[in-house]
Design an enzyme around this catalytic site. Structure first.
Site, PDB file in Angstrom:
ATOM      1  N   LYS A   1       0.853  -1.192   0.000  1.00 57.34           N
ATOM      2  CA  LYS A   1       0.000   0.000   0.000  1.00 57.34           C
ATOM      3  C   LYS A   1       0.888   1.242   0.000  1.00 57.34           C
ATOM      4  O   LYS A   1       1.751   1.399   0.861  1.00 57.34           O
ATOM      5  CB  LYS A   1      -0.894   0.005   1.244  1.00 57.34           C
TER       6      LYS A   1
ATOM      7  N   ASP B   1      -3.344   4.350  -2.060  1.00 53.16           N
ATOM      8  CA  ASP B   1      -4.285   4.807  -1.025  1.00 53.16           C
ATOM      9  C   ASP B   1      -4.259   6.335  -0.953  1.00 53.16           C
ATOM     10  O   ASP B   1      -3.684   6.911  -0.034  1.00 53.16           O
ATOM     11  CB  ASP B   1      -3.851   4.160   0.306  1.00 53.16           C
TER      12      ASP B   1
ATOM     13  N   LYS C   1      -7.189   8.270  -1.423  1.00 57.14           N
ATOM     14  CA  LYS C   1      -8.497   8.726  -0.897  1.00 57.14           C
ATOM     15  C   LYS C   1      -8.992   9.996  -1.596  1.00 57.14           C
ATOM     16  O   LYS C   1      -9.190  11.042  -0.975  1.00 57.14           O
ATOM     17  CB  LYS C   1      -8.411   8.985   0.607  1.00 57.14           C
TER      18      LYS C   1
ATOM     19  N   ASP D   1     -13.246  15.080  -4.308  1.00 61.68           N
ATOM     20  CA  ASP D   1     -13.302  16.375  -4.979  1.00 61.68           C
ATOM     21  C   ASP D   1     -14.551  16.364  -5.868  1.00 61.68           C
ATOM     22  O   ASP D   1     -15.375  15.443  -5.770  1.00 61.68           O
ATOM     23  CB  ASP D   1     -12.016  16.579  -5.807  1.00 61.68           C
TER      24      ASP D   1
ATOM     25  N   THR E   1     -11.434   6.409  10.725  1.00 61.91           N
ATOM     26  CA  THR E   1     -11.496   5.920  12.112  1.00 61.91           C
ATOM     27  C   THR E   1     -10.927   6.928  13.104  1.00 61.91           C
ATOM     28  O   THR E   1     -11.063   6.762  14.302  1.00 61.91           O
ATOM     29  CB  THR E   1     -10.763   4.571  12.264  1.00 61.91           C
TER      30      THR E   1
ATOM     31  N   ARG F   1       3.226  -1.704  10.689  1.00 62.30           N
ATOM     32  CA  ARG F   1       4.376  -1.882  11.581  1.00 62.30           C
ATOM     33  C   ARG F   1       4.692  -3.309  12.023  1.00 62.30           C
ATOM     34  O   ARG F   1       5.880  -3.631  12.163  1.00 62.30           O
ATOM     35  CB  ARG F   1       4.230  -0.937  12.785  1.00 62.30           C
TER      36      ARG F   1
HETATM   37  O1  C5P Z   1       1.329   0.151  11.226  1.00 58.59           O
HETATM   38  P1  C5P Z   1      -0.127  -0.144  11.114  1.00 58.59           P
HETATM   39  O2  C5P Z   1      -0.447  -1.608  10.908  1.00 58.59           O
HETATM   40  O3  C5P Z   1      -0.927   0.450  12.254  1.00 58.59           O
HETATM   41  O4  C5P Z   1      -0.549   0.617   9.770  1.00 58.59           O
HETATM   42  C1  C5P Z   1      -1.859   0.632   9.325  1.00 58.59           C
HETATM   43  C2  C5P Z   1      -1.963   1.359   8.026  1.00 58.59           C
HETATM   44  O5  C5P Z   1      -3.351   1.491   7.729  1.00 58.59           O
HETATM   45  C3  C5P Z   1      -1.382   2.766   8.027  1.00 58.59           C
HETATM   46  O6  C5P Z   1      -0.925   3.040   6.704  1.00 58.59           O
HETATM   47  C4  C5P Z   1      -2.587   3.621   8.361  1.00 58.59           C
HETATM   48  O7  C5P Z   1      -2.484   4.914   7.849  1.00 58.59           O
HETATM   49  C5  C5P Z   1      -3.692   2.859   7.654  1.00 58.59           C
HETATM   50  N1  C5P Z   1      -5.026   3.100   8.204  1.00 58.59           N
HETATM   51  C6  C5P Z   1      -5.366   2.860   9.512  1.00 58.59           C
HETATM   52  N2  C5P Z   1      -6.633   3.112   9.951  1.00 58.59           N
HETATM   53  C7  C5P Z   1      -7.531   3.591   9.106  1.00 58.59           C
HETATM   54  C8  C5P Z   1      -7.230   3.828   7.784  1.00 58.59           C
HETATM   55  C9  C5P Z   1      -5.936   3.572   7.352  1.00 58.59           C
HETATM   56  O8  C5P Z   1      -4.539   2.394  10.292  1.00 58.59           O
HETATM   57  N3  C5P Z   1      -8.760   3.780   9.537  1.00 58.59           N
END
Ligand code: C5P
Length: 241
Positions: free
Chosen positions: A34, A61, A63, A66, A120, A221
């Site tokens: 992503k 991603d 998003k 517009d 979220t 992560r």
């Molecule tokens: O490191 P981690 O697993 O928390 O990363 C989650 C990914 O999903 C990040 O790129 C974050 O920006 C994205 N994301 C999220 N929650 C959302 C939408 C996107 O954690 N509601």
């Protein structure tokens, strides 16, 4: 070979060099990647091309949100890059969703076009502040219905919303790939058993989310910060069989 992995690894890195160095440690047949706003703003189409050369399918991603004409053109540009999945905000409304759909449909091999419902990071107070009435869940379900009714291919949602969305949209659990594909649910907030939660508040394990009907899992992560990223990714796959 069709990539059957549900894992979308979030390349959240501060430089394109770091993102590419990391991606080289992964087997592109065992996941997809992503690319979000930060990395695309840094690396642009050249980065997408470099990741494609490494064999990765990409979820772009960005998003988009517009006026319909602008979003349609942005979707055309993204589809031109040959990405596998891209997204727009469902809050852009019906006409914008349809314009995005039509733009993407002009491509013979078209990306999956999915929608973001309610970020979220927003809570009930934020929704009232923006004039969005009803509970958070009601808003998410309303936007899920809007996205499906306007022919989007799926929705980004919290793992905690999976069950309600599946019920509201009357979806069964059988996921179809290919031209007849079914509305896909894509969920972040995923943490393997026992791993650090970082700043995620409402998490689920990969297995729990898949059992509740997720089709794709966004994982950052737990893989990007692992000493051995490919082993961490494989360990997640092992929990899913
Ligand atoms: O490191 P981690 O697993 O928390 O990363 C989650 C990914 O999903 C990040 O790129 C974050 O920006 C994205 N994301 C999220 N929650 C959302 C939408 C996107 O954690 N509601």
């Amino acid at each position: 070979m069709v990539n059957k992995s549900p894992l979308l690894i979030a390349l959240d890195f501060p430089t394109t060099a770091a993102a590419l160095k990391f991606a080289q440690q992964l087997d592109s047949k065992t996941c997809r990647v992503k690319v979000g706003l930060e990395l695309f703003t840094l690396g642009g189409p050249a980065l997408v091309e470099a990741l494609h050369k490494l064999g990765f399918e990409i979820f772009l991603d960005l998003k988009f949100h517009d006026i319909p004409n602008t979003v349609a053109r942005a979707c055309t540009s993204a589809a031109d890059l040959g990405v596998w999945m891209m997204n727009v905000h469902a809050l852009g409304g019906r006409e914008m969703l349809l314009a995005a759909r039509e733009a993407v449909d002009k491509f013979q091999t078209r990306p999956l076009l999915i929608a973001v419902s309610i970020l979220t990071s927003l809570d009930q107070g934020d929704l009232y502040g923006m004039g969005l009435h009803g509970s958070l869940e009601e808003n998410v379900l309303r936007l899920a219905r809007l996205s499906k009714a306007n022919y989007l291919d799926g929705l980004v949602c919290s793992p905690h919303e999976l069950k309600a969305i599946r019920q509201a949209l009357n979806m069964n659990y059988h996921f179809i790939e290919g031209p007849e594909r079914q509305f896909a649910l894509v969920t972040p907030g995923i943490r393997p058993e026992g791993s650090d939660t970082h700043d995620q508040k409402r998490i689920m394990t990969p297995k729990e989310a898949m059992d509740l009907g997720a089709n794709y899992l966004v994982v950052g992560r737990p893989v990007t910060q692992a000493d051995d990223p490919q082993a961490a990714l494989q360990a997640i796959h092992d929990t899913l069989v």
